[in-house]
Scaffold this motif. Structure first.
Motif, PDB file in Angstrom:
ATOM      1  N   THR A  13       1.057  -1.335  -0.027  1.00  0.00           N
ATOM      2  CA  THR A  13      -0.390  -0.109  -0.308  1.00  0.00           C
ATOM      3  C   THR A  13       0.828   1.125   0.219  1.00  0.00           C
ATOM      4  O   THR A  13       0.174   2.439  -0.292  1.00  0.00           O
ATOM      5  CB  THR A  13      -0.794   0.096   1.283  1.00  0.00           C
ATOM      6  N   GLY A  14       1.969   1.443   0.165  1.00  0.00           N
ATOM      7  CA  GLY A  14       3.125   2.609   0.003  1.00  0.00           C
ATOM      8  C   GLY A  14       2.466   3.184   1.365  1.00  0.00           C
ATOM      9  O   GLY A  14       3.597   4.325   1.606  1.00  0.00           O
ATOM     10  N   LYS A  54       8.171   2.178   2.621  1.00  0.00           N
ATOM     11  CA  LYS A  54       8.857   3.855   1.475  1.00  0.00           C
ATOM     12  C   LYS A  54      10.424   2.684   1.136  1.00  0.00           C
ATOM     13  O   LYS A  54      10.623   3.192   2.161  1.00  0.00           O
ATOM     14  CB  LYS A  54       8.733   4.845   1.243  1.00  0.00           C
ATOM     15  N   ARG A  92      10.540  -1.165  -5.295  1.00  0.00           N
ATOM     16  CA  ARG A  92       9.649  -2.461  -3.860  1.00  0.00           C
ATOM     17  C   ARG A  92      10.405  -4.054  -4.513  1.00  0.00           C
ATOM     18  O   ARG A  92      10.370  -4.798  -5.388  1.00  0.00           O
ATOM     19  CB  ARG A  92       7.913  -2.789  -4.693  1.00  0.00           C
TER      20      ARG A  92
END
Length: 130
Positions: A75-76, A79, A84
């Protein structure tokens, strides 16, 4: 060289994973740098400072369920430094709903404990870049 973040609270399990990967016949696996974290908090700290290509993520950690980290990456909310990483859930929970929950949380793969050394090497090779 690829980097793997091994999120595992048991020292013996971390040692075993490192030994198996260091002896892998696949050069990309054998040559990967492995950094580790014994908790979710430590994993979060490593992720924001150290770019990694793959996370081997234990589900049962002292400070919570590993799936929360997988969700936060998806979902971010976390970070990572760099892009990712792929996430492989590593757990003794082998029920179909556990596997489904891991995939729903954003994991790219699933490895059942206990596992054969060849299975560990194969899942790592599958999820490392290149």
């Amino acid at each position: 060289m690829s980097r793997i973040l091994l999120v595992e609270d048991e020292v013996l399990n971390r040692t075993l994973v490192k030994a198996v990967l260091a002896r892998a016949q696949i050069a990309a696996v054998r040559d990967a740098e492995i950094i580790d974290a014994a908790s979710l908090a430590a994993a979060r700290e490593r992720l924001v400072t150290d770019p990694v290509d793959l996370i081997l993520l234990d589900m049962n950690l002292p400070d919570g369920n590993g799936l929360t980290l997988a969700r936060d990456l998806a979902t971010g909310n976390v970070k990572p430094a760099g892009s990712r990483p792929a996430v492989v859930a590593v757990t003794a929970s082998v029920l179909p709903q556990d596997r489904a929950a891991a995939i729903e949380a954003g994991c790219d793969g699933f490895l059942d404990k206990p596992y054969a050394a060849a299975d560990l090497v194969a899942v790592v090779a599958e999820h490392l870049p290149g």
